[in-house]
Design a protein around this motif. Structure first.
Motif, PDB file in Angstrom:
ATOM      1  N   UNK A  96       0.808  -1.218   0.000  1.00 40.23           N
ATOM      2  CA  UNK A  96       0.000   0.000   0.000  1.00 40.23           C
ATOM      3  C   UNK A  96       0.845   1.274   0.000  1.00 40.23           C
ATOM      4  N   UNK A  97       2.156   1.140   0.035  1.00 43.17           N
ATOM      5  CA  UNK A  97       3.019   2.322   0.061  1.00 43.17           C
ATOM      6  C   UNK A  97       2.999   3.032  -1.294  1.00 43.17           C
ATOM      7  N   UNK A  98       3.331   4.320  -1.261  1.00 45.56           N
ATOM      8  CA  UNK A  98       3.373   5.096  -2.507  1.00 45.56           C
ATOM      9  C   UNK A  98       4.775   5.166  -3.084  1.00 45.56           C
ATOM     10  N   UNK A  99       5.736   4.604  -2.371  1.00 41.06           N
ATOM     11  CA  UNK A  99       7.130   4.743  -2.781  1.00 41.06           C
ATOM     12  C   UNK A  99       7.876   3.436  -2.587  1.00 41.06           C
ATOM     13  N   UNK A 100       9.093   3.428  -3.087  1.00 40.38           N
ATOM     14  CA  UNK A 100      10.003   2.310  -2.869  1.00 40.38           C
ATOM     15  C   UNK A 100      11.360   2.866  -2.458  1.00 40.38           C
ATOM     16  N   UNK A 101      12.070   2.104  -1.639  1.00 40.81           N
ATOM     17  CA  UNK A 101      13.389   2.516  -1.152  1.00 40.81           C
ATOM     18  C   UNK A 101      14.385   1.431  -1.490  1.00 40.81           C
ATOM     19  N   UNK A 102      15.529   1.837  -2.019  1.00 42.59           N
ATOM     20  CA  UNK A 102      16.587   0.894  -2.380  1.00 42.59           C
ATOM     21  C   UNK A 102      17.836   1.286  -1.590  1.00 42.59           C
ATOM     22  N   UNK A 103      18.445   0.317  -0.943  1.00 45.03           N
ATOM     23  CA  UNK A 103      19.664   0.576  -0.167  1.00 45.03           C
ATOM     24  C   UNK A 103      20.752  -0.415  -0.532  1.00 45.03           C
ATOM     25  N   UNK A 104      21.941   0.104  -0.766  1.00 41.76           N
ATOM     26  CA  UNK A 104      23.137  -0.725  -0.892  1.00 41.76           C
ATOM     27  C   UNK A 104      23.873  -0.639   0.436  1.00 41.76           C
ATOM     28  N   UNK A 105      24.006  -1.779   1.103  1.00 45.18           N
ATOM     29  CA  UNK A 105      24.634  -1.843   2.417  1.00 45.18           C
ATOM     30  C   UNK A 105      25.993  -2.503   2.310  1.00 45.18           C
TER      31      UNK A 105
ATOM     32  N   UNK B 124       3.604 -11.420  10.159  1.00 40.95           N
ATOM     33  CA  UNK B 124       3.804 -10.308   9.229  1.00 40.95           C
ATOM     34  C   UNK B 124       3.681  -8.978   9.964  1.00 40.95           C
ATOM     35  N   UNK B 125       4.602  -8.063   9.726  1.00 47.89           N
ATOM     36  CA  UNK B 125       4.617  -6.780  10.423  1.00 47.89           C
ATOM     37  C   UNK B 125       3.950  -5.672   9.623  1.00 47.89           C
ATOM     38  N   UNK B 126       3.486  -5.955   8.413  1.00 43.49           N
ATOM     39  CA  UNK B 126       2.923  -4.929   7.543  1.00 43.49           C
ATOM     40  C   UNK B 126       1.408  -4.891   7.691  1.00 43.49           C
ATOM     41  N   UNK B 127       0.853  -3.719   7.955  1.00 44.50           N
ATOM     42  CA  UNK B 127      -0.595  -3.558   8.041  1.00 44.50           C
ATOM     43  C   UNK B 127      -1.138  -3.038   6.716  1.00 44.50           C
ATOM     44  N   UNK B 128      -2.433  -3.213   6.499  1.00 42.53           N
ATOM     45  CA  UNK B 128      -3.046  -2.767   5.245  1.00 42.53           C
ATOM     46  C   UNK B 128      -3.412  -1.287   5.340  1.00 42.53           C
ATOM     47  N   UNK B 129      -3.456  -0.628   4.189  1.00 46.09           N
ATOM     48  CA  UNK B 129      -3.803   0.797   4.134  1.00 46.09           C
ATOM     49  C   UNK B 129      -4.296   1.121   2.738  1.00 46.09           C
ATOM     50  N   UNK B 130      -4.983   2.260   2.608  1.00 45.42           N
ATOM     51  CA  UNK B 130      -5.407   2.709   1.286  1.00 45.42           C
ATOM     52  C   UNK B 130      -4.192   3.011   0.428  1.00 45.42           C
TER      53      UNK B 130
ATOM     54  N   UNK C 101      -9.087  14.730   5.469  1.00 46.44           N
ATOM     55  CA  UNK C 101      -8.866  13.709   4.445  1.00 46.44           C
ATOM     56  C   UNK C 101      -9.147  12.365   5.105  1.00 46.44           C
ATOM     57  N   UNK C 102     -10.243  11.740   4.697  1.00 50.18           N
ATOM     58  CA  UNK C 102     -10.609  10.450   5.299  1.00 50.18           C
ATOM     59  C   UNK C 102     -10.013   9.333   4.457  1.00 50.18           C
ATOM     60  N   UNK C 103      -9.086   8.585   5.049  1.00 48.06           N
ATOM     61  CA  UNK C 103      -8.440   7.470   4.373  1.00 48.06           C
ATOM     62  C   UNK C 103      -7.867   6.519   5.424  1.00 48.06           C
ATOM     63  N   UNK C 104      -7.760   5.241   5.063  1.00 52.65           N
ATOM     64  CA  UNK C 104      -7.146   4.261   5.941  1.00 52.65           C
ATOM     65  C   UNK C 104      -5.642   4.378   5.805  1.00 52.65           C
ATOM     66  N   UNK C 105      -4.989   4.765   6.879  1.00 53.66           N
ATOM     67  CA  UNK C 105      -3.562   5.047   6.839  1.00 53.66           C
ATOM     68  C   UNK C 105      -2.752   3.849   7.311  1.00 53.66           C
ATOM     69  N   UNK C 106      -1.474   3.876   7.016  1.00 48.94           N
ATOM     70  CA  UNK C 106      -0.578   2.815   7.474  1.00 48.94           C
ATOM     71  C   UNK C 106      -0.561   2.798   8.992  1.00 48.94           C
TER      72      UNK C 106
END
Length: 904
Positions: free
Chosen positions: A56-65, A471-477, A505-510
């Protein structure tokens, strides 16, 4: 600085410090571990890929460790891990400049170096093609890094300037001394920034060798989080990184540990700093040991800023210092328990040190109560739960744990926090917080002392093997796709009367969170005249409890509701799970309307402000910045925004009475013109009920009226300001003008874009000249601070540099500006700036936390999401001729005040 004789040869050299093959076939990978909705895969070469999907995220993150940081640097290599981090933003493969490529994608990016690891990360909106390109960029950075001796010569001065910005800062000097004296052999004794001599003297060949040693696939990992296609990412990442090969040398490892010693160290630093600081540190086991987490929980009863005992005793009750705090710092190999106190320059540092140490060690010997432990446990678990709302936060936890040996350690840590017993917590305190494990520094002889023996580092796999986590991820709009989409989902209405306006702004948030920004516009020009100092103090004191609840009790209530909150004279901010919203809102608003305003906190506030302003008088940068504000002062006497010189401010605060502060509360902590911005899965009826539940009916005695800002001054003395004071090695150069324009003016979009092209991002003209080409400045740029209503906006060019380079930085800033004013922008420069501006805007669409602030501000100034979209559309229409015209009109025809604040 060392002069390299083979620069011409090195310019042509492409360094590829990780050997790679030419095969382009997809190499096999296998699932190494799965837990809590996260999966890791290991390639045949040892390179690890960790995927953290948040659909449900709007973005992606990439990391080189890279699992190497400053602790693995050898003799003469201090600061090399950090210096190398800077170098790897240069070219790679066919890429000329990685920062440019990232900017074109609209990525938010950075790189960091710690003692345990180095990482590079960037976030973009969840576009599969952009994610693919980021994977290619990181593969190029890792496998085909390309930098030259000339790049090193340029970037070295930038890193040195970063060192100079902090090397004489009092707090930094104290913490550096704690590290040096706390570790005789381990790499934690050194700061990540390194020694000046190593930064200046590191050879190009040594940097290449360091890169080859540490940047190898079996010492690295790729972490991808957010909204992405797991199969697509895994396939492409496997193909890109499987071609890397490990060199024949052994993988870097740390086997240097401290010899057990029973001693107390104490040292003294003498510096003209305008302040007094005392600090102590106790060495702890590393983050893979239960003792470290047990002690962290137990220490909250001493250290917590709200209910801990240290601040109450040292600052509030006995007034020995203006601030006192302590914290635990958990790292891979060792941790530390650090105490820190600050007072004015006349206070005896030895006395403060003795009293802080006495308080902490007596508290540790007594131990903590069951109630205190459970409160600390709740706070820690709330923080962990909050982190799960953001894939970027989870990626940070995964990265830290992977650098320590296994990414699942953060889940094990949560389990430890949940299970630590009262006996275990108190035993940890009593074992480790003892005099013969303390560092203040000066050796003292103790007969028949038995040293503490630290456990050998535990294999991370033993802590997580066989564990199963949900699972640690919850659902969201799904995240909004545009500013107009946010506009269409925004509802505005009034509560009970016209004095309370709401934008929702009514929305189901993370994490099913609700964010609320509540602001109360108060006062009028006559009421607020000459009251800024007293009302600022009132605003600060309002956070110390209300409606019968002390700060401690209020904090405890909000912690139990998992709420993050702020409160001041202008209003409140609240972030809380939806199920707890009604109760938290009622408590917080009631506290705002009926603040306690404890006298003891008023006295502490005065002492702290005076100490801070006295310290500012010794800082050439702050003195120069204040002098600039005074030059542009055309405010009437008593105006809320009128600047003052530091000595005058100090005297104002010394003269400030508690009665004046209370009067601000009596006059203004009442409903006047309320605005609320709300984001979350609640409706208007819930908000109406929430407001009714507060019972607020006591209206302000006067009608709110905005305090107008005077128009831009016409006659300004622009004789250059030069401030030089001892004790600092860094400088800040600025060029400032105040122009007659506001953010709603027809010319503003073009002016905003022109300033953004000149100095608003890492591909801007000022940055490319001062940072990338000349290596003069660690930070540089240009910005505008516009008024919304009045024709008064401040424009400033700036650069930080070493004191010895301040004149060069000033000349370079002036030359970039003069060139554009003379020649104008090119079409390419403006198109590049527009693209970066719009990509940056797009990246904010998933920032639910920021929506509430925009909503509440829009009810005041009309700058809602629709207005922001309109601005962006106008910026899209600006061409190079328009940008050049407005820059010449507002900057070219204005007098610029140049200022230099530097140490010597």
């Amino acid at each position: 600085m060392k002069i390299y004789t083979q620069i011409c040869l090195a310019l042509c050299l492409l360094i590829s410090t990780t050997v790679f093959a030419g095969s382009t076939t997809t190499h096999p990978n296998f699932i190494e571990e799965k837990a809590a909705g996260i999966a890791s895969y290991k390639l045949a070469n040892g390179f690890k890929i960790i995927l953290i999907p948040y659909p449900s995220a709007s973005s992606a993150r990439i990391e080189l460790l890279i699992r190497s940081g400053s602790k693995l640097e050898g003799y003469g290599e201090t600061g090399m891990a950090h210096l190398l981090e800077h170098m790897l933003f240069k070219g790679a493969g066919n890429r000329q400049n990685i920062k440019d490529d990232l900017t074109k994608l609209g990525a938010r990016y950075n790189g960091t170096t710690s003692q345990d690891r180095t990482n590079y990360f960037e976030s973009v909106d969840a576009d599969p093609k952009k994610i693919d390109e980021l994977l290619r960029i990181e593969a190029d950075r890792f496998i085909r890094a390309r930098f030259t001796a000339a790049d090193l010569a340029s970037e070295m001065t930038v890193v040195r300037n970063e060192l100079e910005n902090s090397e004489k800062e009092p707090s930094q000097l104290v913490f550096s001394a704690l590290s040096r004296n706390g570790f005789n052999w381990h790499g934690y004794s050194r700061s990540t920034i390194g020694a000046r001599s190593d930064i200046e003297g590191a050879s190009f060949a040594a940097l290449q060798a360091f890169h080859k040693k540490h940047y190898r696939p079996d010492n690295a990992a790729l972490i991808v989080s957010g909204n992405f296609d797991s199969k697509r990412v895994l396939a492409l990442a496997s193909k890109l990184f499987a071609v890397a090969k490990n060199p024949s040398t052994e993988k870097p490892a740390n086997w240097t540990l401290e010899s057990p010693q029973a001693l107390t160290n104490k040292t003294e630093l003498v510096l003209s700093a305008g302040t007094t600081i005392a600090a102590s540190a106790w060495k702890l086991p590393g983050m893979k040991e239960r003792d470290a987490h047990a002690l962290e929980l137990a220490a909250a009863s001493i250290c917590d800023s709200d209910w801990g005992s240290l601040r109450k005793d040292i600052v509030l009750d006995r007034k020995l210092a203006v601030s006192a705090s302590c914290f635990t710092w958990n790292q891979t190999d060792y941790g530390r328990f650090v105490a820190f106190a600050r007072a004015d320059q006349k206070t005896d540092a030895d006395s403060i040190s003795n009293e802080v140490v006495k308080h902490i060690q007596e508290a540790a010997a007594r131990g903590v109560s069951k109630e205190q432990l459970e409160r600390a446990r709740l706070s820690e678990l709330n923080s962990f739960q909050k982190a799960l709302d953001s894939h970027e936060s989870v990626a940070g936890l995964v990265s830290r744990s992977e650098a320590a040996g296994d990414w699942r350690l953060f889940l094990w840590e949560r389990d430890v926090v949940s299970s630590v017993s009262l006996e275990e917590a108190n035993e940890a305190l009593k074992k480790w917080v003892v005099p013969l494990n303390r560092n203040d520094v000066v050796l003292k002889h103790v007969e028949n002392a038995t040293p503490l023996v630290f456990p050998k580092s535990t294999d991370a796999e033993t802590r997580v093997k066989g564990q199963v986590w949900g699972n640690i991820v919850s659902s969201a709009d799904a995240a909004p796709t545009s500013l107009l989409a946010i506009t269409r989902s925004t509802v505005k209405f009034n509560l009970n009367n016209e004095r309370v306006q709401v934008a929702l702004i009514q929305r189901k948030t993370q994490g099913d969170k609700v964010w609320l920004a509540f602001e109360n516009d108060y006062g009028n020009p006559a009421q607020l005249k000459n009251r800024k100092v007293s009302c600022d103090a009132a605003s600060a004191l309002m956070s110390y409890g209300g409606n019968g609840l002390s700060r401690d009790a209020l904090s405890a209530r909000m912690e139990s509701l998992q709420a993050i909150w702020q409160i001041n004279l202008a209003g409140v901010y609240l972030e809380v799970p939806r199920k707890n919203f009604m109760e938290a809102f009622k408590i917080l608003i009631s506290a705002w309307a009926n603040p306690l305003m404890p006298v003891v906190e008023f006295e502490r506030y005065k002492a702290s402000r005076i100490a801070a302003l006295e310290a500012a008088l010794t800082d050439p940068i702050r003195v120069a910045e204040n002098d600039v504000r005074l030059r542009f002062d055309n405010y009437p006497e008593g105006h809320w925004g009128k600047p003052k010189a530091f000595p005058e401010l100090i005297q104002d605060i010394k003269n400030l009475s508690y009665e004046e502060v209370r009067k601000c509360i009596q006059d203004f902590a009442k409903v006047s013109q309320v605005r609320m911005g709300v984001v979350g899965d609640i409706n208007a009826e819930v908000l109406k009920d929430a407001w009714t539940s507060t019972g607020l009916s006591d209206a302000a005695s006067s009608t709110y009226e905005r305090v107008p800002t005077p128009l831009a001054p016409v006659n300004v003395d622009v004789t250059q300001i030069n401030v030089t004071l001892p004790g600092k090695t860094n400088a800040r150069v600025t060029g400032t003008t105040v122009v007659p324009i506001n953010s709603k003016s027809a010319d503003f979009p073009a002016l905003q874009l022109a300033i953004y092209a000149l100095g608003g991002n890492s591909s801007s003209l000022i940055w490319l000249q001062l940072r990338e080409k000349e290596g003069l400045a660690y930070s540089s740029g240009m910005q505008i601070s516009p008024s919304v209503f009045d024709n008064r906006s401040t424009i400033q060019l700036f650069a930080t540099a070493s004191s010895s380079n301040s004149d060069n930085a000033l000349g370079s800033l002036q030359s970039v500006l003069m060139k554009v004013l003379a020649e104008g922008f090119t079409p390419e420069q403006i198109e590049k700036a527009k693209s970066a501006w719009l990509q940056k805007r797009k990246a904010t669409l998933g920032d639910e936390r920021g929506f509430a602030s925009i909503l509440v501000n829009s009810l005041y100034d009309g700058q809602d999401f629709e207005a922001i979209e309109a601005l962006d559309q106008k910026i899209k229409a600006v061409d190079d001729r328009q940008a050049t015209y407005v820059l010449k009109k507002y900057v070219g025809q204005s007098k610029i005040l140049w200022a230099v604040g530097k140490g010597n």
